[in-house]
Design an enzyme around this catalytic site. Structure first.
Site, PDB file in Angstrom:
ATOM      1  N   ILE A 161       1.114  -1.204   0.095  1.00  0.00           N
ATOM      2  CA  ILE A 161       0.192  -0.409   0.014  1.00  0.00           C
ATOM      3  C   ILE A 161       0.829   1.347   0.541  1.00  0.00           C
ATOM      4  CG2 ILE A 161      -1.918   0.964   1.209  1.00  0.00           C
ATOM      5  CD1 ILE A 161      -2.786  -1.566   2.554  1.00  0.00           C
ATOM      6  N   SER A 189      -7.070  -0.287  10.361  1.00  0.00           N
ATOM      7  CA  SER A 189      -7.723  -1.943   9.925  1.00  0.00           C
ATOM      8  C   SER A 189      -8.583  -1.602   9.925  1.00  0.00           C
ATOM      9  CB  SER A 189      -6.726  -2.895  10.487  1.00  0.00           C
ATOM     10  OG  SER A 189      -7.675  -3.939   9.618  1.00  0.00           O
ATOM     11  N   SER A 240       1.522  -8.100   9.676  1.00  0.00           N
ATOM     12  CA  SER A 240      -0.554  -7.180   9.800  1.00  0.00           C
ATOM     13  C   SER A 240      -0.550  -8.785   9.123  1.00  0.00           C
ATOM     14  CB  SER A 240      -0.095  -6.554   8.597  1.00  0.00           C
ATOM     15  OG  SER A 240       0.516  -6.362   7.565  1.00  0.00           O
ATOM     16  N   ASN A 275      12.151  -0.683   7.217  1.00  0.00           N
ATOM     17  CA  ASN A 275      13.156  -1.825   6.688  1.00  0.00           C
ATOM     18  C   ASN A 275      13.429  -2.948   5.527  1.00  0.00           C
ATOM     19  OD1 ASN A 275      11.121  -2.969   7.809  1.00  0.00           O
ATOM     20  ND2 ASN A 275      11.379  -3.053   9.963  1.00  0.00           N
ATOM     21  N   LEU A 276      13.068  -2.798   5.051  1.00  0.00           N
ATOM     22  CA  LEU A 276      12.349  -3.586   4.105  1.00  0.00           C
ATOM     23  C   LEU A 276      11.837  -4.860   4.339  1.00  0.00           C
ATOM     24  CD1 LEU A 276      15.205  -2.952   1.974  1.00  0.00           C
ATOM     25  CD2 LEU A 276      13.618  -2.301   1.207  1.00  0.00           C
ATOM     26  N   TYR A 307      -3.369  -8.749  16.167  1.00  0.00           N
ATOM     27  CA  TYR A 307      -2.763  -7.648  15.014  1.00  0.00           C
ATOM     28  C   TYR A 307      -4.007  -6.183  15.148  1.00  0.00           C
ATOM     29  CZ  TYR A 307      -3.190  -5.093  10.341  1.00  0.00           C
ATOM     30  OH  TYR A 307      -3.172  -4.842   9.723  1.00  0.00           O
ATOM     31  N   TYR A 356     -12.118 -20.838   1.238  1.00  0.00           N
ATOM     32  CA  TYR A 356     -12.155 -21.172   3.412  1.00  0.00           C
ATOM     33  C   TYR A 356     -13.656 -21.124   3.683  1.00  0.00           C
ATOM     34  CZ  TYR A 356      -7.218 -20.615   2.891  1.00  0.00           C
ATOM     35  OH  TYR A 356      -5.944 -20.405   3.153  1.00  0.00           O
ATOM     36  N   PHE A 379     -10.987  -1.573   4.604  1.00  0.00           N
ATOM     37  CA  PHE A 379     -11.605  -2.556   4.287  1.00  0.00           C
ATOM     38  C   PHE A 379     -10.404  -3.573   3.880  1.00  0.00           C
ATOM     39  CE2 PHE A 379     -15.556  -2.620   7.287  1.00  0.00           C
ATOM     40  CZ  PHE A 379     -14.914  -1.605   7.408  1.00  0.00           C
ATOM     41  N   ASP A 401      14.334   1.211  10.562  1.00  0.00           N
ATOM     42  CA  ASP A 401      13.892   1.247  11.795  1.00  0.00           C
ATOM     43  C   ASP A 401      12.852   2.396  11.880  1.00  0.00           C
ATOM     44  OD1 ASP A 401      12.038   0.049  13.581  1.00  0.00           O
ATOM     45  OD2 ASP A 401      12.929  -1.937  12.840  1.00  0.00           O
ATOM     46  N   ARG A 424     -16.675  -9.872   1.730  1.00  0.00           N
ATOM     47  CA  ARG A 424     -15.294  -8.559   1.927  1.00  0.00           C
ATOM     48  C   ARG A 424     -15.888  -7.424   1.629  1.00  0.00           C
ATOM     49  NH1 ARG A 424     -16.025 -11.329   5.925  1.00  0.00           N
ATOM     50  NH2 ARG A 424     -13.758 -12.367   6.397  1.00  0.00           N
ATOM     51  N   LYS A 439      -3.245  -2.121  16.458  1.00  0.00           N
ATOM     52  CA  LYS A 439      -3.829  -0.891  15.176  1.00  0.00           C
ATOM     53  C   LYS A 439      -5.299  -0.624  16.599  1.00  0.00           C
ATOM     54  CE  LYS A 439      -2.186  -1.699  11.042  1.00  0.00           C
ATOM     55  NZ  LYS A 439      -1.491  -1.186  10.760  1.00  0.00           N
TER      56      LYS A 439
END
Ligand code: NAD
Ligand code: UFG
Length: 329
Positions: free
Chosen positions: A12, A117, A77, A32-33, A141, A208, A169, A51, A221, A145
């Site tokens: 993103i 999120s 994430s 920080n890749l 997670y 799923y 979303f 970082d 979703r 957030k």
């Protein structure tokens, strides 16, 4: 003055870097890749590999450059991983926010746009979900957030740092010319996993569960196109520049699509057969997550432009088919 994009080498973040550059913004990237890719950031953009929890690095960046605002994408994430390694999530996500807010206070930077999120809501009591609905995360997670949002809330009251928290979303798609896209080495997201079938990397996609209380039994979703999402960040920054109060916004298209509808849209977009295998439910998946994004539409003036699932998936397909090994690093 420059905008510091933390996590700008990620999926993103890199699309935001492009969108900000296209609007003539000066951009500096810190990453920080861990999961991002150097090649996702255009040549010529000032890039710091490091970082966000490194306060002295942040001081250096903020001391050497005139930073007006921070856009904060850095995070671990993966929902499942967060159940296994909760402390990693609190350390990197909450610790990253702590370090960033401290450096912003020291450096006199007073605007932040943050990637939150839908995971902060947990299992929603009603759909579509409004920003003021109960937040009850069901994994570390989402909890991290929510904690990051609360940190910004208290810091903004005391230190005058204003924030916009954008609760995404399901983000999907790739930049329209196919030059950048999603490349997560541990991929869990539905759209790239579906596209691994026509890419020849898997022979089917596992759905799923088909026993949810939805129209076809599969989870619903709200998928938002990556470039529309980036536009929301530009509008959020404009809102803060115009003096807007700290605020939280849902970002979704407002329409829900089932897993099977997404598979069918991918079959149309790629003109390939995409076999499925019906699996069991994935732990912790709510049946339906759909955003009410009225606040973003009315306050920010945001209006998602690409809302056809076929078009969103076609954009992802352009990226994946041209870069079957992603960034290849
Ligand atoms: P990503 O993993 O592609 O991007 C995150 C970037 O942050 C990566 O480039 C990574 O290397 C970097 N990073 C992580 N920890 C760092 C640290 N301590 N210091 C410096 N850099 C660090 O993820 P993404 O899909 O682009 O997501 C971006 C943000 O949006 C994340 O905060 C994520 O939680 C949030 N989000 C994503 C989605 C989605 O559908 N992808 C949905 C809701 C929220
Ligand atoms: N799915 C499958 N098969 C797969 C992968 C996913 O059927 O191989 C289903 C999932 O069960 C879910 C839907 O496709 O119903 C979407 O799954 P994703 O993993 O793509 O996305 P999630 O909805 O699980 O995750 C999103 C965001 C997270 C956020 C979460 C909140 O990507 O950041 O919503 O619940 F935490």
């Amino acid at each position: 003055m420059a905008v510091l994009i933390c996590g700008g080498a990620g999926y993103i973040g890199s699309h935001n870097v492009k969108a900000f550059l296209a609007r003539g913004e000066e951009v500096i990237v810190l990453d920080n890749l861990w999961t991002g890719h150097r090649a996702a950031v255009p040549e010529g953009v000032k890039f710091f590999e490091g970082d966000v929890r490194d306060g002295s690095l942040l001081d250096r960046i903020m001391g050497e450059h005139s930073i007006e605002a921070v856009i904060h994408f850095c995070a671990c994430s993966l929902v499942g991983e967060s159940m296994e390694k909760p402390l990693l999530y609190f350390n990197n996500n909450v610790g990253g926010m702590q370090s960033l807010l401290e450096a912003m206070q020291r450096g006199g930077v007073d605007k932040i746009v943050f990637s939150s999120s839908a995971a902060v809501y947990g299992e929603p009591k009603r759909v579509p979900i409004l920003e003021d609905d109960e937040t009850n995360p069901t994994n570390p997670y989402g909890e991290s957030k929510r904690m990051m949002e609360r940190m910004m809330h208290w810091v903004s009251r005391k230190h005058g740092i204003r924030y916009v928290s954008l609760r995404y979303f399901n983000v999907a798609g790739a930049f329209r010319d196919g030059s950048i896209g999603e490349d997560h080495r541990c991929e869990t997201h539905l759209v790239p996993l579906i596209l691994q079938v026509p890419l020849g990397k898997r022979d089917h996609v596992t759905v799923y569960g088909n026993d949810y209380p939805t129209k076809d039994g599969t989870c619903i979703r709200d998928y938002v196109y990556i470039e529309d999402l980036a536009e929301a960040h530009l509008l959020a920054l404009k809102y803060l520049r115009d003096g807007g109060e700290s605020q939280i916004f849902n970002l979704g298209s407002g329409d829900g699509y089932s897993v099977m509808e997404m598979v069918n849209a991918a079959r149309e977009a790629t003109e390939r057969d995409i076999p499925i295998e019906m699996g069991t439910r994935r732990a912790g998946d709510p049946a339906r997550l759909v955003a009410d994004s009225t606040r973003a539409r009315t306050v920010l003036g945001w209006s998602p432009k690409v809302t056809s699932m076929k078009d969103i998936i076609a954009s992802a397909w352009r990226w994946h088919s041209a870069h079957p090994n992603g960034y290849g690093d």
